[in-house]
Design a protein around this motif. Structure first.
Motif, mmCIF file in Angstrom:
data_model
loop_
_atom_site.group_PDB
_atom_site.id
_atom_site.type_symbol
_atom_site.label_atom_id
_atom_site.label_comp_id
_atom_site.label_asym_id
_atom_site.label_seq_id
_atom_site.Cartn_x
_atom_site.Cartn_y
_atom_site.Cartn_z
ATOM 1 N N UNK A 56 1.112 -0.839 -0.305
ATOM 2 C CA UNK A 56 -0.270 0.252 -0.268
ATOM 3 C C UNK A 56 1.262 1.236 0.157
ATOM 4 N N UNK A 60 0.681 4.674 -3.077
ATOM 5 C CA UNK A 60 1.024 5.281 -2.558
ATOM 6 C C UNK A 60 1.959 6.721 -3.124
ATOM 7 N N UNK A 64 0.573 9.172 -5.552
ATOM 8 C CA UNK A 64 -0.087 10.189 -5.043
ATOM 9 C C UNK A 64 1.061 10.771 -4.909
ATOM 10 N N UNK A 65 1.960 10.818 -3.768
ATOM 11 C CA UNK A 65 3.311 10.987 -3.601
ATOM 12 C C UNK A 65 3.731 12.082 -4.434
ATOM 13 N N UNK A 68 2.307 14.331 -7.022
ATOM 14 C CA UNK A 68 1.912 15.547 -6.860
ATOM 15 C C UNK A 68 3.176 16.141 -5.885
ATOM 16 N N UNK A 70 4.588 15.240 -3.254
ATOM 17 C CA UNK A 70 4.456 15.815 -2.117
ATOM 18 C C UNK A 70 5.540 14.399 -1.413
ATOM 19 N N UNK A 72 7.491 15.131 1.143
ATOM 20 C CA UNK A 72 8.001 15.255 1.839
ATOM 21 C C UNK A 72 6.722 14.751 3.663
ATOM 22 N N UNK A 73 5.659 14.102 2.519
ATOM 23 C CA UNK A 73 4.461 13.732 3.800
ATOM 24 C C UNK A 73 4.568 11.925 3.512
ATOM 25 N N UNK A 76 4.431 10.866 7.294
ATOM 26 C CA UNK A 76 2.679 10.918 7.674
ATOM 27 C C UNK A 76 1.866 9.967 7.144
ATOM 28 N N UNK A 77 2.044 10.089 5.775
ATOM 29 C CA UNK A 77 0.806 8.509 5.296
ATOM 30 C C UNK A 77 0.937 7.663 5.070
ATOM 31 N N UNK A 80 0.094 6.510 8.347
ATOM 32 C CA UNK A 80 -1.732 6.370 8.564
ATOM 33 C C UNK A 80 -1.929 4.873 7.972
ATOM 34 N N UNK A 81 -0.919 5.009 7.015
ATOM 35 C CA UNK A 81 -1.548 3.370 6.451
ATOM 36 C C UNK A 81 -1.362 2.351 7.340
#
Lengths: 192, 332
Positions: A56, A60, A64-65, A68, A70, A72-73, A76-77, A80-81
């Motif tokens: 997963x 992501x 996604x990261x 976009x 992102x 640096x997230x 965090x993400x 979350x997973x």
């Protein structure tokens, strides 16, 4: 290709064993290695969470990261997973195997903070693995944790009845055992 | 722009996982015995472990499933215990006699009894590793407050004499301080009992004297003066049998070392019974109850008198007197 995947698998289990080589996920390694039964349950739960989290988090990161910008997230993400997955696993185990749920106790929700799980997700990204390679690396990492835990539990079950010096009983002899196991696992270096 | 996509992405992820989990929580829901929930809500929730089970939830499960008595919890209030007993349809067996922690040491902080200045980690366990603690008496309270840190109920504060002071109202007798103390000088005793031997040193008298002004030397005067056979000397140490002790304070007054304390009355020097003669009807009850032959009289209708030299102030006659004409007066 298959050779590459196989070597990733072997490396993850033995050479870069999360517990004994990278010193990640020590808390459950010491905490749940009292009995082989609960060690098996914990090992399987961690392996399951690791493989799913590896797949997963890779998706992501890839879909996604990176598009976009992102990255640096990441932490965090990924957390979350992992948290969601652990919660899910906890529900399933509570429903299906209540005795295992009892045996794992507080260490089950603590898989969330098991740094081996986050470690495998971050390492997959750092090593630029593909989805399959990530999954295999995660599976290897999980199995490596599983083996380390079972070996430790087996040794500790025998240590229970061994004539250990009073000052060494409990945590001290466990840490020494863990250290010796880590040294033994260094023997795998250079295997691949 | 970047911040919007970040918020959207994290929001989306959170929403998706939340949805999966909410579905799973219904799909894999486990029905918990509602009685356990009730029990958890009525137990104190301090998770102190005084019951021996892993936290309040562990005890709640044991109460419901294994029929462990509710009074296993030393902390629960009487009201909650009654409520829980009704909710579970169990008999309210009443609490065990409420206990409280008592520090069996009254060592003075005088410098002459200090072995060395300890400046290490502020922890009793750590301090005794250095030459068995900073005091000459090997059994004295280390005084660094490991018990204070262990207490979850704020019942222990470190007093001025490097000794912990226990608030016996707040103390729930969970036993955490007992386990935290490396010198084993904290004991759980009946909360109501006020007479304690404040020493835990089994050393011989002269050895105790060398290292402490107020330690028990095992002289046995207290055992002799006690009319209720409540004190025995074991290993050079007076020990009170709390079941027999009536807290008369005779031993407190007698103890040459001032080791035996009557809680709440510092500097207690003993007391004597005084008979209000005009009110006395000469019923001889006090004469009969006195174990020290300290009451004059014995023939009916003759007014009684206390012989001060023999009276130890146990108060047995005060309780017995039908006219309530005997009172206890503290000694000067």
């Amino acid at each position: 290709m298959t050779g590459g995947i196989f070597s990733i698998f072997i490396v993850a289990i033995f050479i870069e064993n999360f517990v004994l080589n990278q010193i990640l996920g020590i808390c459950p390694f010491v905490g749940v290695s009292n009995k082989i039964d609960s060690a098996v349950g914990m090992g399987l739960a961690v392996t399951f969470v690791m493989v799913l989290a590896g797949a997963v988090t890779w998706s992501i990161q890839e879909f996604f990261l990176v598009p976009f910008r992102l990255e640096y997230l990441q932490t965090l993400s990924f957390i979350l997973v992992i948290a969601a997955l652990v919660q899910f696993v906890e529900m399933v185990i509570k429903k299906t195997v209540p005795t295992l749920y009892q045996a794992l106790g507080v260490y089950l929700p603590l898989i969330t903070t098991n740094c081996a799980v986050l470690g495998v997700a971050l390492l997959n990204v750092r090593k630029n693995y593909s989805l399959v390679e990530s999954a295999v690396n995660s599976l290897g990492g999980g199995l490596g944790f599983f083996f380390a835990l079972i070996l430790m539990a087996g040794i500790r079950e025998r240590l229970e009845v061994a004539d250990t010096p009073v000052a060494m009983r409990g945590a001290p002899i466990t840490f020494i055992t863990a250290g010796l196991m880590a040294i033994a696992f260094y023997g795998f270096a250079g295997l691949v | 722009m970047a911040i919007i996509s970040a918020i959207l992405l994290m929001g989306l992820l959170g929403f998706v996982f939340g949805a999966i989990l909410s579905y799973a929580s219904q799909r894999f829901s486990v029905t918990v015995d509602p009685r356990i929930e009730t029990a958890i809500s009525l137990l104190p929730g301090a998770n102190c472990g005084g019951c021996g089970f892993p936290g309040c939830a562990g005890l709640a499960t044991a109460i419901v499933e294994k029929g462990v008595p509710i009074a296993t919890c030393p902390v629960i209030s009487a009201a909650n215990r009654a409520k829980l007993a009704i909710a579970l349809g169990m008999a309210d067996t009443g609490g065990a006699t409420p206990k409280a922690a008592t520090v069996m040491c009254a060592g003075l902080p005088a410098e002459e009894y200090r072995k060395f200045e300890y400046t290490g980690i502020r922890d009793c366990q750590a301090a005794i590793l250095v030459s068995n603690g900073p005091w000459l008496c090997p059994h004295r309270c280390v005084g660094l407050g490991s018990c204070e840190k262990a207490c979850q109920f704020g019942a222990i504060t470190m007093g001025p004499d490097s000794l912990p002071v226990i608030d016996r109202e707040k103390c729930t007798a969970c036993g955490k301080c007992v386990r935290a103390c490396p010198k084993n000088i904290i004991k759980l005793t009946d909360q109501a009992k006020k007479v304690h031997v404040k020493c835990n040193s089994p050393e011989k008298g002269p050895d105790v004297r060398k290292v402490c002004k107020v330690g028990c030397i095992g002289c046995g005067l207290c055992a002799k003066v006690c009319a209720y056979d409540a004190i025995i000397i074991e290993n050079n140490l007076a020990r009170i049998n709390y079941e027999k002790c009536v807290e008369c304070g005779a031993c407190v007054a007698k103890c040459p070392q001032k080791t035996i304390h009557l809680l709440g009355k510092p500097g207690f020097k003993g007391q004597k019974a005084v008979i209000d003669e005009p009110a006395c009807v000469g019923c001889t009850l006090c004469f009969k109850v006195c174990k020290f032959q300290a009451v004059k009289g014995g023939t009916p209708k003759e007014k009684h008198q206390i012989i001060p030299e023999k009276c130890v102030g146990c108060g047995a006659c005060v309780v017995k007197c039908p006219k309530k004409c005997i009172t206890l007066k503290p000694n000067e």
